[in-house]
Write a protein that holds these residues in place. Structure first.
Motif: not given
Length: 397
Positions: A19-31
């Motif tokens: 029930g909690v919205p989840v957002v993945v910030r930019r730069g995740w794929a690079a790390v």
């Protein structure tokens, strides 16, 4: 870690988890790619013979590590929601995560519990990973993944319990120290001091270990410790500054911060405006004497001295942002200003409509100064080249 916020969402929305919205910030794929590359030799050592498959296992470890971060943040968010707080979203960033709450916890116990539950979740995951690694066959992929995830989660749990900002343990310390004289401000400053002390301990750890004879002084280790200590010092200061700013938000009121700048027609020379305003900003008025734009003293002084008698104030002034009422304050005031960035805003005594009379001007930098962030840049809108303001030659003071 839990914090109060509701800023613009930037990143990849993953939907809702529990029930909690989840957002993945930019730069995740690079790390994640960097983690995959760094972990591949470990996989190849623990599970020989995989070849290129070691990269697939390493990539799975990176994904599971971020899933562990999500579990950590879910601990914060679900307990906050259980205690009656709104949860805006969870953000997963390249180097960690955060739970954005809609409001501050009601009391110190709730705040401490919400902060502590995240590290507890990490420690539980670490314990489960240790059990899974013990049950898995030696030399297998499952054992390698379980063992590394156990170590990572145990490390995250222990580090986050350290009693200093920006760690969760620092927020527990804020709650514990917020009682008595000084209130929450004392708690924030105590946790910030503890965070800076931890930074010095981390930076000096290689030298202390070498002096104690535990290990030789290694340049790479010294650089790593210095970088970690510097990050911790800066992060502690930033977390303390953000917390102190939030403490000042409820006391903000547009009416208490409004100013009465000198009102001048737009064709007034800059030299005359500077002379009459005495080093302060000026409001540019229309034909009815109503403020429609604002020029700060800083903007006026950007005009070379020889050109000031021939440069009109109206050409430098930025249009006023949407009018606000004098009673508007707190988070609502900041959200209103953030929704329509401007250098200054008109302030009315009553309801904001087309007939409301402006009783003053609210300058964005005055709001920043009231928050203790006067050094922070303010985003001002730019007028199109050649745009003109309708003004009158009548001088209204």
């Amino acid at each position: 870690m839990p914090c109060v916020g509701g800023a613009e969402v930037r990143g990849l929305r993953l939907g809702r988890v529990c029930g909690v919205p989840v957002v993945v910030r930019r730069g995740w794929a690079a790390v994640a790619a960097l983690l995959t590359w760094a972990f591949e030799p470990v996989v190849d050592d623990q599970v020989p013979g995989l070849g290129a498959g070691a990269y697939a296992v390493s990539a799975a470890f990176a994904v599971l590590l971020y899933a562990s971060v999500l579990v950590h943040e879910l601990g914060h968010s679900l307990l906050a929601r259980r205690l009656g707080l709104g949860v805006t979203r969870i953000e997963i960033g390249p180097l960690g995560g955060g739970s954005l709450l809609a409001q501050e916890p009601a009391g110190r116990r709730h705040e401490a519990a919400i902060a502590a539950v995240g590290p507890v979740c990490s420690l539980v995951l670490g314990a489960l990973g240790t059990l899974a690694a013990g049950a898995a066959p030696d030399g297998g992929v499952a054992r390698a993944l379980a063992l590394e995830l156990a170590v990572a989660n145990l490390l995250v749990g222990v580090v986050n319990l350290l009693p200093g900002l920006p760690f969760d343990g620092g927020r527990v310390l804020v709650a514990l120290r917020s009682g008595g004289p000084g209130g929450r401000l004392r708690g924030v400053r105590s946790a910030a001091l503890a965070g800076r002390t931890l930074a010095l301990v981390v930076a000096g750890a290689p030298f202390a270990a070498a002096l104690a004879g535990w290990t030789r002084l290694d340049l790479a280790l010294v650089v790593l410790a210095a970088a970690s200590g510097a990050w911790l010092w800066v992060s502690s200061a930033a977390a303390a500054r953000t917390s102190e700013l939030r403490l000042r938000v409820p006391g903000l009121r547009a009416g208490a911060l409004l100013s009465q700048p000198l009102r001048l027609p737009g064709d007034t020379p800059v030299s005359e405006a500077l002379r009459r305003a005495g080093g302060a900003g000026v409001a540019v008025v229309d034909g009815l004497g109503r403020p429609v734009a604002y020029a700060s003293a800083r903007q006026l002084r950007t005009v070379p001295e020889l050109r000031r008698p021939w440069t009109a104030v109206g050409g430098l002034a930025a249009p006023l942002g949407p009018a606000v009422t004098a009673t508007l304050g707190g988070r609502e005031l900041l959200d209103t200003l953030a929704g329509s960035p401007a250098e200054a805003y008109g302030v009315t005594a009553g309801a904001v409509d087309g007939t409301a009379e402006l009783v003053g001007v609210l300058v964005a930098r005055d709001v920043a100064a009231a928050l203790g962030a006067a050094s922070q840049p303010v985003a001002y809108p730019r007028r199109a080249p050649g745009a003109r303001l309708r003004t009158s030659r009548k001088d209204v003071v």
